[in-house]
Write an enzyme that holds these catalytic residues in place. Structure first.
Site, short mmCIF file in Angstrom:
data_model
loop_
_atom_site.label_atom_id
_atom_site.label_comp_id
_atom_site.label_asym_id
_atom_site.label_seq_id
_atom_site.Cartn_x
_atom_site.Cartn_y
_atom_site.Cartn_z
N GLY A 124 52.77 43.44 5.17
CA GLY A 124 51.58 44.20 5.54
C GLY A 124 50.84 43.40 6.59
N ALA A 125 50.47 44.06 7.69
CA ALA A 125 49.99 43.34 8.87
C ALA A 125 48.83 42.38 8.58
CB ALA A 125 49.63 44.35 9.96
N ASN B 41 53.97 51.44 13.22
CA ASN B 41 53.83 51.29 11.76
C ASN B 41 55.21 51.42 11.14
OD1 ASN B 41 52.10 50.90 9.43
ND2 ASN B 41 52.56 53.02 8.88
N GLN C 130 58.46 50.25 -0.11
CA GLN C 130 57.06 49.81 -0.28
C GLN C 130 56.21 50.91 -0.93
OE1 GLN C 130 58.82 49.39 2.52
NE2 GLN C 130 58.30 47.50 3.58
N ASP D 194 50.66 48.44 12.22
CA ASP D 194 51.03 47.03 12.49
C ASP D 194 50.58 46.58 13.86
OD1 ASP D 194 53.04 48.00 10.32
OD2 ASP D 194 52.97 45.81 10.26
O1 MRU Z 1 57.43 45.61 6.62
P1 MRU Z 1 56.05 45.66 6.02
O2 MRU Z 1 56.05 45.98 4.57
O3 MRU Z 1 55.25 44.41 6.37
O4 MRU Z 1 55.35 46.86 6.78
C1 MRU Z 1 54.01 47.17 6.45
C2 MRU Z 1 53.48 48.37 7.13
O5 MRU Z 1 54.12 48.97 7.96
C3 MRU Z 1 52.07 48.74 6.80
O6 MRU Z 1 51.92 50.12 6.82
C4 MRU Z 1 51.13 48.12 7.83
O7 MRU Z 1 51.38 46.75 7.93
C5 MRU Z 1 49.71 48.35 7.52
S1 MRU Z 1 49.16 47.38 6.16
C6 MRU Z 1 47.49 47.58 5.96
#
Ligand code: MRU
Length: 331
Positions: A47-48, A232, A181, A222
């Protein structure tokens, strides 16, 4: 919040191991930069905003161990390419280190990043809740929750705020293949908070939109380019396209640390390609015939024109998103 994805005590980063959710709730205690970098790569923390916060603490850990901060920065920067919060947080830590490289000063700098992210998420929740009608069924993709941020979440902060306002809401969490996720993480944290959540297969989104069972979609981001294009989790573009085809709003919620004004449009955003085994195997069990190729892009880009509104802690952009970003960038 009853849990924290990222926690810290001087010299030790604590991460809720998201690879083991929803079945096992356990924290890893990490005391060196390499272990933190590997944890980011392997999605122990993801998550970013949470990646950015974890990397910031990683620099503080490096200072406690007397490591070279530039080497630590370079290693952490290489972990994941798409979420700009990682680079943003490392830039902030590099600046803090030029002022005072002591472990104590870097602990405080990382803690400020954590606290600012938590405050931004809370504000996003307040601003976004205005867009949620009473009785709405809300689709979300991936996990943009407290697991993906310091606290509260982004898309899920909006859900939490609407729930706290006693709006009767229901969330559809799509599974989010291949890492799940949605099924594993979004369902875990909403269910834990007593918010009505139903998991649906990714392929069922069009079906439920067609049945008028989804009122709106809200996701995180992201990286957001200057023109409002949104990178995203892979599959987001499909969700946005389907919302457009069915006349339903598609909202994005993200802190300003996710906005990258150096990228003119989404075509300039680097898209992480992950191990094809995430697609071809599940917990070591083959899902595809041996020898068959798989491609595994972790993110996609949704055009700004398909985004009904973008909620940041500085305010909502409205449409066109790029113009709104330009106005908010001076805020
Ligand atoms: O690969 P991930 O699980 O890190 O991807 C996360 C996402 O795409 C989320 O939607 C994004 O980071 C927003 S988190 C507030």
């Amino acid at each position: 919040m009853s849990f924290r994805a990222v926690d810290y005590r001087p010299g030790v980063l604590l991460l809720l191991d998201q690879t083991r959710l929803p079945t096992v709730e356990t924290y890893l205690e990490l005391r060196d930069v390499e272990a933190i970098a590997v944890a980011i790569e392997q999605l122990v923390v993801r998550g970013a905003p949470a990646i950015g916060v974890a990397a910031a603490y990683g620099i503080a850990v490096a200072a406690h161990r007397g490591l070279d901060l530039a080497t630590a920065d370079a290693r952490l920067r290489r972990t994941r390419p798409t979420a700009v919060n990682l680079m943003w947080a490392l830039d902030r830590m590099a600046l803090a280190a030029t002022l005072d490289p002591s472990p104590q000063a870097l602990d405080q700098a990382a803690q400020r990043i954590f606290d600012e992210d938590a405050a931004a998420c809370a504000r996003i929740g307040e601003l976004g809740a205005e867009l949620i009608p009473d009785g709405a069924t809300i689709l979300t993709h991936c996990n943009a929750g407290a697991l993906a941020t310091s606290l509260h979440g982004t898309a899920l902060a909006v859900v939490r705020a609407a729930h706290a306002q006693k709006k009767r809401i229901r969330v559809f969490a799509d599974e989010t293949r291949p890492v799940l996720q949605g099924a594993r993480l979004t369902a875990w944290e909403l269910h834990r908070d007593g918010i009505d959540v139903t998991v649906i297969p990714d392929g069922a989104v069009a079906h439920f939109l067609g049945l008028d069972m989804i009122d709106l979609a809200i996701v995180g981001a992201d990286r957001i380019a200057k023109n409002g294009d949104v990178a995203n989790k892979i599959g987001t573009r499909g969700v946005a396209c389907l919302c457009r085809a069915h006349g339903r709003p598609f909202y994005v919620a993200a802190p300003w640390s996710t906005v990258d004004l150096t990228k003119k449009s989404g075509t300039e955003i680097p898209i992480e390609m992950r191990d094809p085994k995430e697609v071809t195997e599940l917990k070591g069990v083959a899902l595809c015939p041996p020898g068959v190729l798989a491609l595994n892009p972790a993110f996609d880009v949704t055009p700004a024109a398909w985004v009904s509104d973008l909620i940041t802690e500085r305010g909502r952009t409205g449409q066109p998103v790029g113009l709104g970003l330009a106005k908010l960038s001076g805020a």
